[in-house]
Scaffold this motif. Structure first.
Motif, PDB file in Angstrom:
ATOM      1  N   TYR A 199      54.441  45.902  47.871  1.00  0.00           N
ATOM      2  CA  TYR A 199      53.844  44.721  48.508  1.00  0.00           C
ATOM      3  C   TYR A 199      52.363  44.599  48.119  1.00  0.00           C
ATOM      4  O   TYR A 199      51.881  43.501  47.771  1.00  0.00           O
ATOM      5  N   GLN A 200      51.659  45.743  48.172  1.00  0.00           N
ATOM      6  CA  GLN A 200      50.237  45.716  47.818  1.00  0.00           C
ATOM      7  C   GLN A 200      50.042  45.309  46.363  1.00  0.00           C
ATOM      8  O   GLN A 200      49.127  44.552  46.026  1.00  0.00           O
ATOM      9  N   ALA A 201      50.891  45.804  45.487  1.00  0.00           N
ATOM     10  CA  ALA A 201      50.763  45.485  44.064  1.00  0.00           C
ATOM     11  C   ALA A 201      50.991  44.000  43.815  1.00  0.00           C
ATOM     12  O   ALA A 201      50.290  43.354  43.007  1.00  0.00           O
ATOM     13  N   ASN A 202      52.002  43.432  44.489  1.00  0.00           N
ATOM     14  CA  ASN A 202      52.258  42.003  44.325  1.00  0.00           C
ATOM     15  C   ASN A 202      51.109  41.175  44.894  1.00  0.00           C
ATOM     16  O   ASN A 202      50.735  40.126  44.336  1.00  0.00           O
ATOM     17  N   ALA A 203      50.549  41.631  45.991  1.00  0.00           N
ATOM     18  CA  ALA A 203      49.376  40.927  46.535  1.00  0.00           C
ATOM     19  C   ALA A 203      48.226  40.983  45.542  1.00  0.00           C
ATOM     20  O   ALA A 203      47.439  40.020  45.407  1.00  0.00           O
ATOM     21  N   GLN A 204      48.130  42.094  44.828  1.00  0.00           N
ATOM     22  CA  GLN A 204      47.045  42.228  43.857  1.00  0.00           C
ATOM     23  C   GLN A 204      47.236  41.276  42.682  1.00  0.00           C
ATOM     24  O   GLN A 204      46.256  40.738  42.135  1.00  0.00           O
ATOM     25  N   THR A 205      48.485  41.015  42.289  1.00  0.00           N
ATOM     26  CA  THR A 205      48.706  40.065  41.184  1.00  0.00           C
ATOM     27  C   THR A 205      48.276  38.662  41.592  1.00  0.00           C
ATOM     28  O   THR A 205      47.726  37.898  40.781  1.00  0.00           O
TER      29      THR A 205
END
Length: 483
Positions: free
Chosen positions: A462-468
């Protein structure tokens, strides 16, 4: 496009967290099957993907730990194949692995949701609702008694017939006339009497006198009361038989039997009756030992209720099994059917040792319902206060070709769908179905440590997708500020 991809990732990760959270929340739910999210990529007519989507939520139908609960109606499916069949109040059929059941006010066996457990009547093939029996179990009249006894080979014989003395007679002539002389003999010793009945001793021929017997004529000289040659049999029977008085069976005479063993039997109304088996050792016959068995019912003796047991010299039973006891119950205010009991002695012996007896009779009185037990084959067995047991039904289990096609409907239950296929219904232990463990439940198959790890992974996703999305925003901001 970058925003859409990131958003799809956030949505997928969120749903994954929902599944993990649901697993953790139901880690203590009996019969719960943990789920897992499966993902698929999304493509249009391009080489660059449009993101991710949740392809399905799959449930793992692996077996949970079976633990003892102590509740008489609890049951666990001890294996992977099989689900309980339950019916809702509206008649709809559902399937569950939760074996927590109870008896409702109508004596139906139901779960916490009010869904009734389904099964088969004894010997039946149609599914019916399982219920708890009410009322008394019907009594069963005794029809068989199975004995296994050892009769003491060293017991004294109780004479069964009278044996009278045989007194011989011979006519002797001393030259003055023929005179009858009466005697008993064993072939070497003679006892002389003055009367044919052999009651008055005396009357022996004179010692030293030579007598002439009747035809065929021969001379006998007596010395000390004993002839110098055998007395011819022309005068009568000279066989010596010791006098024996028979002792007929009488339950009040302890000398008329060798051993007595009591037991209780039942008539068609469940009334108790006392049967006493009296064993009496009689004279041997044909090289074998003979025992007479007399049966006394409620203190009444009928000579027709008598058996003869024969044992060979090795102590093995040769004949006399089965025997029979027949009587008409009396003494009560309600008439009962006549009782006919087959009495077996198979395996009984006559060895030199103490008496021993083990017996089983198949009758019982009426009894009230006490509890329910569950067999591994799904039998619902009612236990009664008189010790009797009765099979009330057989639990049904269902299996599906595609368990993943079942639709979860909540309440620990699933519903049949077109994707699952039709249920294959049978009894536990048949057709590859699992067996049942009574007074136990199947715990959730959630692996808590695995779920916590999965939660960390989903969080990072979830955090990685938010970062994208954040990165795409920065790129877009840079483009906008360009002059």
């Amino acid at each position: 496009m970058g925003f859409g991809q990131g958003l799809s990732g956030l949505n997928a990760a969120s749903q994954n967290l929902d599944v993990i959270g649901n697993n953790i929340a139901n880690s203590g739910t009996v019969g719960f099957k943990s789920g897992s999210a499966t993902f698929a990529d999304v493509y249009a007519s391009s080489r660059v993907g449009l993101g991710v989507q949740v392809a399905s939520i799959n449930q793992r139908f692996t077996t949970g730990i079976v633990s003892t609960s102590g509740n008489q109606f609890d049951m666990a499916i001890d294996g992977a194949k099989g689900l309980f069949v339950v019916t809702q109040p509206n008649g709809a059929t559902l399937y569950t692995r939760n074996g927590q059941f109870l008896a409702d006010k109508d004596h139906k066996i139901v779960n916490a949701q009010g869904q009734q457990l389904m099964g088969y009547a004894p010997g039946g093939t149609n599914l019916i609702g399982m219920t708890v029996p009410v009322g008394n179990i019907a009594p069963q009249a005794t029809s068989t008694i199975t004995n296994k006894v050892n009769l003491d080979a060293n017991a004294d014989v109780v004479p069964g017939t009278n044996v009278a003395r045989v007194v011989g007679v011979v006519n002797l002539d001393d030259g003055t006339g023929s005179v009858p002389f009466y005697y008993e003999t064993n072939g070497s010793t003679y006892t002389w009497f003055t009367d044919p009945a052999g009651t008055t001793p005396g009357g022996a021929p004179a010692n030293g006198t030579t007598y002439t017997t009747g035809a065929p004529a021969s001379n006998i000289t007596f010395t000390g009361g004993v002839p110098d040659s055998a007395i011819p049999t022309t005068g009568g029977n000279v066989a010596y038989v010791a006098p024996v008085t028979a002792v007929p069976f009488a339950m009040t005479n302890s000398d008329s039997f060798s051993k007595m063993v009591p037991l209780t039997v039942y008539d068609s109304l469940g009334n108790e009756h006392r049967v006493e088996q009296y064993y009496t050792k009689r004279e041997p016959a044909g090289g074998n030992s003979v025992w007479e068995v007399n049966y006394v019912v409620d203190g009444n003796y009928d000579p027709a209720n008598t058996a003869i047991l024969t044992f060979d010299p090795s102590g093995r039973l040769l004949s006399g099994s089965p025997a029979a006891i027949n009587f008409t119950p009396g003494g009560g205010t309600s008439p009962a059917d006549p009782v006919s009991i087959q009495v077996a002695y198979d395996g009984s012996t006559q060895f030199g040792g103490s008496y021993s007896q083990d017996f089983v009779q198949n009758g019982y009185a009426t009894g009230e319902y006490a509890s329910m037990s569950i067999g591994s084959n799904g039998e619902l067995i009612a236990n009664y206060t008189n010790g009797a047991k009765q099979t009330m039904g057989m639990i049904a289990l269902a299996d599906f070709a595609n368990l993943q096609g079942l639709q979860p409907v909540g309440g620990n239950a699933w519903a049949e769908t077109a994707n699952s296929g039709q249920p294959i219904v049978g009894t536990p232990g048949s057709n590859g179905l699992a067996t049942i463990k009574g007074q136990a439940v199947e715990e959730s198959n959630v692996d808590m440590s695995q779920e916590l790890v999965n939660m960390i992974i989903a969080q990072r996703t979830y955090q990685a997708n938010a970062q994208t999305i954040k990165t795409q925003d920065q790129v877009l901001q840079t483009l906008i500020t360009m002059r």
